[in-house]
Write a protein that holds these residues in place. Structure first.
Motif, PDB file in Angstrom:
ATOM      1  N   GLY A 170      44.806  41.836  37.620  1.00  0.00           N
ATOM      2  CA  GLY A 170      46.558  41.878  38.459  1.00  0.00           C
ATOM      3  C   GLY A 170      47.426  42.731  37.963  1.00  0.00           C
ATOM      4  O   GLY A 170      47.011  43.152  37.707  1.00  0.00           O
ATOM      5  N   PRO A 171      48.638  42.255  38.725  1.00  0.00           N
ATOM      6  CA  PRO A 171      49.133  43.555  38.102  1.00  0.00           C
ATOM      7  C   PRO A 171      49.679  43.013  36.852  1.00  0.00           C
ATOM      8  O   PRO A 171      50.032  41.687  36.065  1.00  0.00           O
ATOM      9  CB  PRO A 171      50.747  42.657  39.395  1.00  0.00           C
ATOM     10  CG  PRO A 171      49.783  41.571  40.160  1.00  0.00           C
ATOM     11  CD  PRO A 171      48.364  41.472  39.542  1.00  0.00           C
ATOM     12  N   VAL A 172      50.299  43.846  36.192  1.00  0.00           N
ATOM     13  CA  VAL A 172      50.628  43.789  34.312  1.00  0.00           C
ATOM     14  C   VAL A 172      51.749  45.045  34.581  1.00  0.00           C
ATOM     15  O   VAL A 172      52.018  45.671  35.605  1.00  0.00           O
ATOM     16  CB  VAL A 172      50.099  44.307  34.092  1.00  0.00           C
ATOM     17  CG1 VAL A 172      48.957  42.988  33.425  1.00  0.00           C
ATOM     18  CG2 VAL A 172      49.048  45.556  33.994  1.00  0.00           C
ATOM     19  N   ASP A 189      53.852  43.949  46.893  1.00  0.00           N
ATOM     20  CA  ASP A 189      52.052  45.209  46.997  1.00  0.00           C
ATOM     21  C   ASP A 189      51.942  44.588  45.494  1.00  0.00           C
ATOM     22  O   ASP A 189      50.352  45.182  46.630  1.00  0.00           O
ATOM     23  CB  ASP A 189      53.165  45.858  47.971  1.00  0.00           C
ATOM     24  CG  ASP A 189      53.707  46.332  48.529  1.00  0.00           C
ATOM     25  OD1 ASP A 189      53.821  45.318  49.184  1.00  0.00           O
ATOM     26  OD2 ASP A 189      54.702  47.218  49.094  1.00  0.00           O
ATOM     27  N   ALA A 190      51.630  45.091  44.633  1.00  0.00           N
ATOM     28  CA  ALA A 190      50.996  44.864  43.898  1.00  0.00           C
ATOM     29  C   ALA A 190      49.697  43.507  43.570  1.00  0.00           C
ATOM     30  O   ALA A 190      48.312  43.241  43.594  1.00  0.00           O
ATOM     31  CB  ALA A 190      51.763  44.931  42.182  1.00  0.00           C
ATOM     32  N   LEU A 199      45.146  40.297  45.321  1.00  0.00           N
ATOM     33  CA  LEU A 199      45.099  39.571  46.255  1.00  0.00           C
ATOM     34  C   LEU A 199      43.355  40.093  47.331  1.00  0.00           C
ATOM     35  O   LEU A 199      42.106  39.482  47.268  1.00  0.00           O
ATOM     36  CB  LEU A 199      45.880  38.591  46.590  1.00  0.00           C
ATOM     37  CG  LEU A 199      45.500  37.514  47.642  1.00  0.00           C
ATOM     38  CD1 LEU A 199      44.395  36.235  47.172  1.00  0.00           C
ATOM     39  CD2 LEU A 199      46.339  36.706  48.399  1.00  0.00           C
ATOM     40  N   LYS A 200      44.146  40.611  48.377  1.00  0.00           N
ATOM     41  CA  LYS A 200      42.893  41.261  48.976  1.00  0.00           C
ATOM     42  C   LYS A 200      41.816  41.446  48.434  1.00  0.00           C
ATOM     43  O   LYS A 200      40.468  41.683  48.909  1.00  0.00           O
ATOM     44  CB  LYS A 200      43.669  42.113  49.796  1.00  0.00           C
ATOM     45  CG  LYS A 200      42.903  43.035  50.531  1.00  0.00           C
ATOM     46  CD  LYS A 200      43.885  44.082  51.055  1.00  0.00           C
ATOM     47  CE  LYS A 200      43.325  44.780  52.503  1.00  0.00           C
ATOM     48  NZ  LYS A 200      43.783  46.432  53.446  1.00  0.00           N
ATOM     49  N   ASP A 201      41.804  42.592  47.404  1.00  0.00           N
ATOM     50  CA  ASP A 201      40.934  42.642  46.832  1.00  0.00           C
ATOM     51  C   ASP A 201      39.389  42.392  46.000  1.00  0.00           C
ATOM     52  O   ASP A 201      38.752  42.016  45.906  1.00  0.00           O
ATOM     53  CB  ASP A 201      41.168  44.147  46.107  1.00  0.00           C
ATOM     54  CG  ASP A 201      39.959  44.787  44.922  1.00  0.00           C
ATOM     55  OD1 ASP A 201      39.180  45.465  45.078  1.00  0.00           O
ATOM     56  OD2 ASP A 201      39.204  44.139  44.460  1.00  0.00           O
ATOM     57  N   ASP A 202      41.123  41.057  45.231  1.00  0.00           N
ATOM     58  CA  ASP A 202      39.939  39.884  45.189  1.00  0.00           C
ATOM     59  C   ASP A 202      38.902  39.216  45.663  1.00  0.00           C
ATOM     60  O   ASP A 202      37.900  38.798  45.336  1.00  0.00           O
ATOM     61  CB  ASP A 202      40.611  38.748  43.881  1.00  0.00           C
ATOM     62  CG  ASP A 202      40.180  38.050  42.544  1.00  0.00           C
ATOM     63  OD1 ASP A 202      38.650  38.403  42.813  1.00  0.00           O
ATOM     64  OD2 ASP A 202      40.566  36.729  42.658  1.00  0.00           O
ATOM     65  N   TYR A 239      40.863  31.810  47.479  1.00  0.00           N
ATOM     66  CA  TYR A 239      41.264  32.848  46.499  1.00  0.00           C
ATOM     67  C   TYR A 239      42.740  32.604  46.049  1.00  0.00           C
ATOM     68  O   TYR A 239      43.306  32.771  45.353  1.00  0.00           O
ATOM     69  CB  TYR A 239      40.862  34.342  46.921  1.00  0.00           C
ATOM     70  CG  TYR A 239      39.590  34.257  46.441  1.00  0.00           C
ATOM     71  CD1 TYR A 239      39.117  34.877  44.474  1.00  0.00           C
ATOM     72  CD2 TYR A 239      38.360  34.186  47.273  1.00  0.00           C
ATOM     73  CE1 TYR A 239      38.356  35.420  44.151  1.00  0.00           C
ATOM     74  CE2 TYR A 239      36.675  34.359  46.597  1.00  0.00           C
ATOM     75  CZ  TYR A 239      36.607  35.166  45.238  1.00  0.00           C
ATOM     76  OH  TYR A 239      35.377  35.766  44.810  1.00  0.00           O
ATOM     77  N   PHE A 240      42.933  32.284  47.643  1.00  0.00           N
ATOM     78  CA  PHE A 240      44.592  32.332  48.063  1.00  0.00           C
ATOM     79  C   PHE A 240      44.540  31.188  46.541  1.00  0.00           C
ATOM     80  O   PHE A 240      46.317  31.350  46.080  1.00  0.00           O
ATOM     81  CB  PHE A 240      45.042  31.979  49.352  1.00  0.00           C
ATOM     82  CG  PHE A 240      46.370  31.863  49.500  1.00  0.00           C
ATOM     83  CD1 PHE A 240      47.502  32.474  49.010  1.00  0.00           C
ATOM     84  CD2 PHE A 240      47.238  30.929  49.395  1.00  0.00           C
ATOM     85  CE1 PHE A 240      48.500  33.171  49.180  1.00  0.00           C
ATOM     86  CE2 PHE A 240      48.680  30.714  49.673  1.00  0.00           C
ATOM     87  CZ  PHE A 240      49.560  31.616  49.460  1.00  0.00           C
ATOM     88  N   GLN A 241      44.628  30.596  46.138  1.00  0.00           N
ATOM     89  CA  GLN A 241      45.302  29.202  45.678  1.00  0.00           C
ATOM     90  C   GLN A 241      45.323  29.842  44.352  1.00  0.00           C
ATOM     91  O   GLN A 241      45.993  28.984  43.099  1.00  0.00           O
ATOM     92  CB  GLN A 241      44.669  27.416  45.752  1.00  0.00           C
ATOM     93  CG  GLN A 241      43.375  27.710  45.370  1.00  0.00           C
ATOM     94  CD  GLN A 241      42.483  25.455  45.504  1.00  0.00           C
ATOM     95  OE1 GLN A 241      43.554  25.441  45.354  1.00  0.00           O
ATOM     96  NE2 GLN A 241      41.116  25.874  44.892  1.00  0.00           N
ATOM     97  N   LYS A 242      44.234  30.548  44.306  1.00  0.00           N
ATOM     98  CA  LYS A 242      44.082  31.225  42.328  1.00  0.00           C
ATOM     99  C   LYS A 242      45.370  31.528  42.065  1.00  0.00           C
ATOM    100  O   LYS A 242      45.963  31.881  41.326  1.00  0.00           O
ATOM    101  CB  LYS A 242      42.765  31.744  42.408  1.00  0.00           C
ATOM    102  CG  LYS A 242      42.402  32.538  41.153  1.00  0.00           C
ATOM    103  CD  LYS A 242      41.296  33.725  41.220  1.00  0.00           C
ATOM    104  CE  LYS A 242      41.390  34.944  40.310  1.00  0.00           C
ATOM    105  NZ  LYS A 242      40.048  35.155  40.017  1.00  0.00           N
ATOM    106  N   HIS A 243      45.766  32.525  43.287  1.00  0.00           N
ATOM    107  CA  HIS A 243      46.710  33.399  42.942  1.00  0.00           C
ATOM    108  C   HIS A 243      47.990  32.850  43.474  1.00  0.00           C
ATOM    109  O   HIS A 243      49.219  33.343  42.464  1.00  0.00           O
ATOM    110  CB  HIS A 243      46.326  34.550  44.131  1.00  0.00           C
ATOM    111  CG  HIS A 243      45.123  35.550  43.591  1.00  0.00           C
ATOM    112  ND1 HIS A 243      45.205  36.635  43.405  1.00  0.00           N
ATOM    113  CD2 HIS A 243      44.063  35.653  43.567  1.00  0.00           C
ATOM    114  CE1 HIS A 243      44.485  37.511  42.711  1.00  0.00           C
ATOM    115  NE2 HIS A 243      43.655  36.537  43.250  1.00  0.00           N
TER     116      HIS A 243
END
Length: 544
Positions: free
Chosen positions: A181-183, A298-299, A304-307, A323-327
């Motif tokens: 994800g974002p870094v 946006d990142a 999330l969308k890709d995952d 997936y949403f609760q993970k993110h």
């Protein structure tokens, strides 16, 4: 990751690897503790907090129980042990029954992966269970199946015994990683572990340096990050290479990028030396940011969308929940092992109804276009919670209630004295928060403006402290069954320790465009005139 008992050697030469621990019975019985989801809850389960109809297939329920009780771990350990015995037989040159055993094992792994896919797409899972699911799947796909394939190549060679070299590769490079994800550029992007898997007939292997390379990226991004920092490692004597300090030298925003690791090896097999260029499986995606304030929303949304969707046009609502609760936990800086503010099914239901008008009982799927609409609303709010000072503390402790509608806030506040207030998420203004507060005879709703917290020395807590219309803050807690319970506290007793000195200049409060809420905070003695009859219904529609 190794699933073998500590007293047993692993499949490959001894490796310093972490074990997967199956959850205890107590953990399996406490599935509802964090999310209000009973252990047998499914996408259609009868004991859901929101009352779904009964799931018909017993296989789905048993798969959920297996995951919660750690039975998949037991199956994987047994498969790993059987592969160990198969390796020993191949090394002795005894191929009796090996081919049939390998086919049976492959069918077992295929069955487990199918069960995990059903759980991911049809069940609302608790965070620990979903993390276990992803860990098991990664272990199967990056270790067990490649190792089994190598042994099948051995058996094929033993049976046909063709002259010359075998055509298939006798070695595989597996990759696992701890985060994605974002870094932020020039910050470590997590731990990558590479593991060499070999055929049972390999007697010796020599490796060079292993290094990452960006894939699925524009030439500009590849050029700017041509050599990632701390990007060269060697395998230790156990066949493991670990990257702990890998860093991007430049930003990749708004592009998702993945990496593959490459290494050249020399393998001695059946007395012959073979040179191979190995390439690992692709990593999970990253976005290297240069400005978290403007780029995080946006990142994080792209990740999330890709995952969640991967290359699919739409996914099921239970899959999106998982997936949403993970993110969500990542966005709010929480660990699965230490969740302070869990996401409940009732919260998720509120989010779906707010954007789509349908809750989890009625909405079946989420399209990519719907996701973008959803994230453009909730993403800015999560960014504020993550980065604005004290918002995360307010959120974790339930003082920033967030997932409450305007009508629910009005019902709750009607029973309280003047000056009592709730901080919640606006349904109509993306990424903004509303203070619903009680006057003597009515409840009003004030949209927190950018200027209210624009001064570097003034936080939301300072704004609340300086405003005399806010006296008693309501703290929200959610019970196991998803019911919201509110507790009233004196504002100063809760917030005073975080107050700062008043700003030298009072911020000018400019209302956001198309603001459906009050533009100013009313004093507790005020009695705002009722809007004209024609506007009453319009206001009710906009109050949320």
């Amino acid at each position: 990751v190794s699933l073998a008992p500590k007293s047993e050697p692993s499949l490959e030469p001894p490796r310093k690897i972490q074990r997967l621990e199956a959850p205890s019975n107590a953990q399996a019985q406490s599935v509802a503790t964090l999310t209000g989801i009973p252990p047998n809850a499914t996408a259609r389960g009868p004991s859901n907090a929101l009352g779904h109809p009964q799931q018909q297939q017993d296989t789905g329920i048993s798969a959920l129980q297996k995951l919660a009780q750690g039975r998949h771990y037991t199956e994987i350990k047994a498969i790993e042990m059987s592969l160990k015995h198969i390796r020993a037989n191949i090394m002795r040159g005894d191929g009796t029954g090996v081919d049939a055993s390998l086919k049976t094992t492959r069918n077992q792994l295929t069955g487990i992966l199918a069960e995990l896919k059903t759980l991911e797409t049809m069940h609302f899972l608790e965070p620990k269970d979903f993390k276990a699911l992803e860990t098991i799947r990664e272990f199967i796909e990056t270790y067990l199946i490649p190792q089994l394939t190598l042994y099948q190549g051995d058996v094929k060679y033993m049976v046909t015994n063709p002259p010359g070299q075998r055509r298939d590769s006798p070695v595989f490079l597996g990759l696992t990683q701890e985060r994605a994800g974002p870094v932020f550029k020039e910050k470590p992007i997590g731990t990558f572990s590479l593991r060499l898997l070999t055929s049972a007939r390999v007697s010796h292997i020599t490796t060079g340096h292993v290094a990452p390379e960006l894939i699925e990226a524009a030439q500009r991004i590849k050029r700017n990050n041509q050599e990632l920092e701390n990007s060269k490692q060697v395998f230790n004597e156990t066949g493991i290479a670990v990257f702990n300090e890998l860093k991007f030298n430049a930003g990749t925003f708004p592009n998702l990028v993945r990496m593959k690791f490459r290494v050249q090896v020399q393998v001695v097999i059946d007395g012959a030396t073979i040179t191979k260029n190995l390439e690992s499986n692709a990593s999970q995606p990253f976005i290297s940011m240069t400005n978290t304030g403007s780029q995080w929303k946006d990142a994080a949304g792209s990740w999330l969308k890709d995952d969640a969707f991967k290359e699919k046009f739409e996914i099921t609502v239970p899959c999106f929940w998982n997936y949403f609760q993970k993110h969500y936990l990542t966005a709010t800086k929480q660990e699965v092992s230490n969740v302070k503010r869990p996401l409940f099914l009732t919260d998720f239901d509120y989010l779906l109804i707010s954007k789509f008008g349908l809750g989890i009982k009625d909405k079946k799927n989420i399209t990519q276009r719907e996701f973008e609409k959803f994230w453009n609303w909730i993403g800015p709010g999560l960014k504020k919670i993550r980065y604005q000072k004290y918002l995360l503390w307010l959120f974790e402790n339930g003082y920033l209630c967030a997932f409450v509608t305007g009508s629910d806030a009005e019902r709750e506040l009607e029973g309280h004295e003047a000056g009592t207030f709730i901080i919640r998420l606006s349904k109509r203004i993306e990424g903004e928060f509303v203070i619903s507060y009680k006057l003597k005879t009515t409840v009003r709703h004030y949209l927190i403006q950018p200027d209210d917290t624009a001064d570097k020395k003034k936080t939301l807590i300072d704004f609340l402290g300086q405003n005399r219309s806010f006296l008693h803050i309501l703290q929200m807690r959610t019970s196991v069954d998803g019911k919201k319970v509110f507790y009233k506290h004196d504002k100063d007793e809760v917030l005073a320790k975080y107050y700062k000195k008043p700003p030298k200049q009072k911020a000018k409060n400019k209302a956001l465009p198309q603001n459906p809420y009050d533009e100013n905070v009313w004093s507790l003695d005020a009695q705002p005139a009722a809007p004209p009859a024609r506007q009453v219904q319009r206001r009710k529609k906009k109050v949320n």
